[in-house]
Design a protein around this motif. Structure first.
Motif, mmCIF file in Angstrom:
data_model
loop_
_atom_site.group_PDB
_atom_site.id
_atom_site.type_symbol
_atom_site.label_atom_id
_atom_site.label_comp_id
_atom_site.label_asym_id
_atom_site.label_seq_id
_atom_site.Cartn_x
_atom_site.Cartn_y
_atom_site.Cartn_z
ATOM 1 N N ALA A 193 0.833 -1.206 0.000
ATOM 2 C CA ALA A 193 0.000 0.000 0.000
ATOM 3 C C ALA A 193 0.866 1.254 0.000
ATOM 4 O O ALA A 193 0.591 2.214 -0.726
ATOM 5 N N ALA A 194 1.925 1.234 0.802
ATOM 6 C CA ALA A 194 2.825 2.391 0.876
ATOM 7 C C ALA A 194 3.584 2.602 -0.425
ATOM 8 O O ALA A 194 3.917 3.745 -0.778
ATOM 9 N N ALA A 195 3.849 1.528 -1.162
ATOM 10 C CA ALA A 195 4.548 1.649 -2.441
ATOM 11 C C ALA A 195 3.686 2.357 -3.480
ATOM 12 O O ALA A 195 4.192 3.030 -4.376
ATOM 13 N N VAL A 196 2.364 2.207 -3.353
ATOM 14 C CA VAL A 196 1.438 2.786 -4.318
ATOM 15 C C VAL A 196 1.054 4.216 -3.949
ATOM 16 O O VAL A 196 0.997 5.100 -4.807
ATOM 17 N N SER A 197 0.802 4.461 -2.672
ATOM 18 C CA SER A 197 0.309 5.774 -2.256
ATOM 19 C C SER A 197 0.668 6.044 -0.802
ATOM 20 O O SER A 197 0.618 5.137 0.029
ATOM 21 N N ASP A 198 0.990 7.300 -0.517
ATOM 22 C CA ASP A 198 1.244 7.655 0.883
ATOM 23 C C ASP A 198 -0.044 8.099 1.571
ATOM 24 O O ASP A 198 -0.037 8.502 2.727
ATOM 25 N N ASN A 199 -1.163 8.000 0.845
ATOM 26 C CA ASN A 199 -2.466 8.327 1.421
ATOM 27 C C ASN A 199 -3.420 7.136 1.294
ATOM 28 O O ASN A 199 -4.615 7.300 1.060
ATOM 29 N N ILE B 3 -5.037 -2.993 -3.405
ATOM 30 C CA ILE B 3 -6.459 -2.633 -3.451
ATOM 31 C C ILE B 3 -6.758 -1.520 -2.449
ATOM 32 O O ILE B 3 -7.498 -0.577 -2.746
ATOM 33 N N ALA B 4 -6.190 -1.613 -1.262
ATOM 34 C CA ALA B 4 -6.413 -0.578 -0.240
ATOM 35 C C ALA B 4 -5.922 0.780 -0.715
ATOM 36 O O ALA B 4 -6.481 1.818 -0.336
ATOM 37 N N ALA B 5 -4.875 0.792 -1.533
ATOM 38 C CA ALA B 5 -4.275 2.039 -2.014
ATOM 39 C C ALA B 5 -4.814 2.459 -3.379
ATOM 40 O O ALA B 5 -4.304 3.401 -3.986
ATOM 41 N N ASN B 6 -5.868 1.757 -3.867
ATOM 42 C CA ASN B 6 -6.448 2.059 -5.176
ATOM 43 C C ASN B 6 -5.404 1.983 -6.289
ATOM 44 O O ASN B 6 -5.324 2.862 -7.164
ATOM 45 N N ALA B 7 -4.599 0.953 -6.255
ATOM 46 C CA ALA B 7 -3.571 0.758 -7.279
ATOM 47 C C ALA B 7 -4.206 0.552 -8.647
ATOM 48 O O ALA B 7 -5.315 0.020 -8.765
ATOM 49 N N SER B 8 -3.486 0.953 -9.686
ATOM 50 C CA SER B 8 -3.938 0.709 -11.047
ATOM 51 C C SER B 8 -3.768 -0.775 -11.368
ATOM 52 O O SER B 8 -3.054 -1.505 -10.655
ATOM 53 N N ALA C 20 8.908 1.975 -3.178
ATOM 54 C CA ALA C 20 8.929 0.511 -3.101
ATOM 55 C C ALA C 20 10.223 -0.025 -2.501
ATOM 56 O O ALA C 20 10.461 -1.237 -2.526
ATOM 57 N N ASP C 21 11.054 0.855 -1.947
ATOM 58 C CA ASP C 21 12.335 0.394 -1.402
ATOM 59 C C ASP C 21 12.169 -0.613 -0.275
ATOM 60 O O ASP C 21 12.952 -1.557 -0.153
ATOM 61 N N HIS C 22 11.136 -0.422 0.548
ATOM 62 C CA HIS C 22 10.921 -1.389 1.633
ATOM 63 C C HIS C 22 10.517 -2.756 1.072
ATOM 64 O O HIS C 22 10.881 -3.791 1.644
ATOM 65 N N LEU C 23 9.770 -2.773 -0.024
ATOM 66 C CA LEU C 23 9.460 -4.055 -0.665
ATOM 67 C C LEU C 23 10.736 -4.721 -1.159
ATOM 68 O O LEU C 23 10.901 -5.948 -1.048
ATOM 69 N N ARG C 24 11.631 -3.929 -1.698
ATOM 70 C CA ARG C 24 12.909 -4.477 -2.181
ATOM 71 C C ARG C 24 13.715 -5.049 -1.021
ATOM 72 O O ARG C 24 14.296 -6.142 -1.115
ATOM 73 N N GLU C 25 13.763 -4.319 0.079
ATOM 74 C CA GLU C 25 14.501 -4.789 1.250
ATOM 75 C C GLU C 25 13.848 -6.030 1.858
ATOM 76 O O GLU C 25 14.538 -6.945 2.326
ATOM 77 N N LEU C 26 12.516 -6.082 1.823
ATOM 78 C CA LEU C 26 11.816 -7.259 2.337
ATOM 79 C C LEU C 26 12.146 -8.495 1.511
ATOM 80 O O LEU C 26 12.318 -9.592 2.052
ATOM 81 N N ALA C 27 12.251 -8.313 0.200
ATOM 82 C CA ALA C 27 12.606 -9.441 -0.666
ATOM 83 C C ALA C 27 13.978 -9.983 -0.283
ATOM 84 O O ALA C 27 14.181 -11.201 -0.192
ATOM 85 N N ARG C 28 14.915 -9.093 -0.066
ATOM 86 C CA ARG C 28 16.268 -9.524 0.329
ATOM 87 C C ARG C 28 16.239 -10.200 1.702
ATOM 88 O O ARG C 28 16.920 -11.211 1.922
ATOM 89 N N TYR C 29 15.456 -9.665 2.606
ATOM 90 C CA TYR C 29 15.342 -10.249 3.947
ATOM 91 C C TYR C 29 14.771 -11.664 3.869
ATOM 92 O O TYR C 29 15.260 -12.593 4.546
ATOM 93 N N ILE C 30 13.728 -11.856 3.043
ATOM 94 C CA ILE C 30 13.099 -13.167 2.919
ATOM 95 C C ILE C 30 14.093 -14.211 2.424
ATOM 96 O O ILE C 30 14.132 -15.349 2.904
ATOM 97 N N VAL C 31 14.960 -13.816 1.500
ATOM 98 C CA VAL C 31 15.927 -14.754 0.934
ATOM 99 C C VAL C 31 17.114 -14.974 1.868
ATOM 100 O O VAL C 31 17.686 -16.072 1.902
ATOM 101 N N GLU C 32 17.479 -13.974 2.645
ATOM 102 C CA GLU C 32 18.673 -14.060 3.485
ATOM 103 C C GLU C 32 18.382 -14.468 4.930
ATOM 104 O O GLU C 32 19.302 -14.628 5.726
ATOM 105 N N ARG C 33 17.111 -14.685 5.275
ATOM 106 C CA ARG C 33 16.734 -14.987 6.668
ATOM 107 C C ARG C 33 17.308 -16.335 7.133
ATOM 108 O O ARG C 33 17.673 -17.181 6.311
ATOM 109 N N ASP C 34 17.342 -16.498 8.460
ATOM 110 C CA ASP C 34 17.859 -17.745 9.027
ATOM 111 C C ASP C 34 16.791 -18.507 9.807
ATOM 112 O O ASP C 34 17.089 -19.438 10.525
ATOM 113 N N ARG C 35 15.520 -18.100 9.632
ATOM 114 C CA ARG C 35 14.425 -18.804 10.311
ATOM 115 C C ARG C 35 13.139 -18.669 9.528
ATOM 116 O O ARG C 35 13.046 -17.836 8.657
#
Length: 291
Positions: free
Chosen positions: A54-60, A191-196, A276-291
């Motif tokens: 939602a934050a990647a699409v809109s700050d409102n 959907i919450a952010a009314n994405a196209s 979308a930077d946090h989405l990018r960082e989350l992707a890296r976290y998901i792949v690099e996690r240890d649990r």
């Protein structure tokens, strides 16, 4: 994980925490049991993905906190049922006894059923969302949870024990069992952010690749991790002779597949800017996690 992402994850989890607290919607007889099931011991990746999308699409963006919490309820219900003796028969979850071990099997089944129903109630009651948004969210989540998603994927997984499975069939199974709810998380945020439609398609592509990466890493951790760190029984899939990415690709091949899926997930976000930077960082976290 960098400090900025850690702070963001903490804020996301805080936003959904109040909607996961056991209150009047839960019967007194099950209050303590539901509180045990929903204890703050999981990663809560799915609600975080919804808020981050939602934050990647809109700050409102309209309030996504309750739909995000609904995702966690569905995920928790699936874990409760997944651990049952008739399914994966696991005694440990999130570093504690599985619900059927802490209480009993009938209670675990009923609590799982109740959490699933409560999830849709949360979406229906979500403030600041239109009726159209709510209906669309409910449809997305129902499909991801049902025969075309988790339930269908879990059935295939159970039937696949002690059998040969191709890599393509393994991917198809995990796109249902694990990936469907992750993709739904991105969709609910959008959907919450009314994405196209274009933005929703990009988020879905990101979710598809990161959902598969999540499962590949789970298979790697089943081999390399330990039960104390994972919070569940390590080596369970190997002992059960289940088809896994490690079994089909080898350990190094599975790690290469996770990296490849990460790159594809990041490529799906090329149309987004810094939001979308946090989405990018989350992707890296998901792949690099240890649990």
């Amino acid at each position: 994980m960098n400090d900025a992402l850690a702070t963001f994850l903490q804020e996301c989890r805080r936003r959904v925490a109040s909607h996961l607290e056991v209150g009047p919607a839960y019967p007194n007889a099950l209050e303590d049991i539901c509180a045990f099931a929903l204890g703050d011991t999981g990663k809560r990746i799915r609600p975080v993905l919804a808020i981050t999308a939602a934050a990647a699409v809109s700050d409102n963006a309209a309030s996504v906190s309750q739909p995000a919490a609904a995702l966690e309820l569905i995920h928790t219900y699936s874990l409760i049922h997944d651990d049952l003796p008739a399914m994966d028969d696991d005694d440990m979850r999130r570093g504690r006894p599985s619900l059927h071990k802490a209480f009993d099997e009938a209670t675990a089944i009923l609590v799982g059923d109740g959490l699933q129903a409560r999830a849709f109630e949360l979406i229906a009651d979500a403030p600041d969302l239109s009726a159209e948004q709510k209906v669309r969210m409910i449809k997305v989540l129902a499909e991801a949870s049902g025969f075309a998603g988790m339930v269908g994927g879990q059935y295939i997984d159970i039937q696949a024990t002690n059998s040969d499975m191709s890599l393509e069939d393994l991917k198809a199974m995990h796109e249902m069992k694990t990936g469907a709810l992750i993709r739904a998380s991105l969709a609910l945020g959008g959907i919450a952010a009314n994405a196209s439609e274009e933005q929703l398609a990009a988020l879905d592509s990101y979710g598809r690749h990161i959902g598969l990466a999540f499962q590949v890493v789970d298979d790697i951790l089943d081999v390399e991790g330990d039960s104390a760190t994972l919070g569940k029984t390590a080596g369970k899939d190997h002992e059960a002779n289940k088809p896994t990415y490690v079994r089909l690709l080898g350990l190094e091949g599975a790690k290469a597949e996770a990296r490849n899926l990460l790159e594809q997930a990041l490529a799906a976000l090329e149309g987004f800017g810094d939001s979308a930077d946090h989405l990018r960082e989350l992707a890296r976290y998901i792949v690099e996690r240890d649990r």
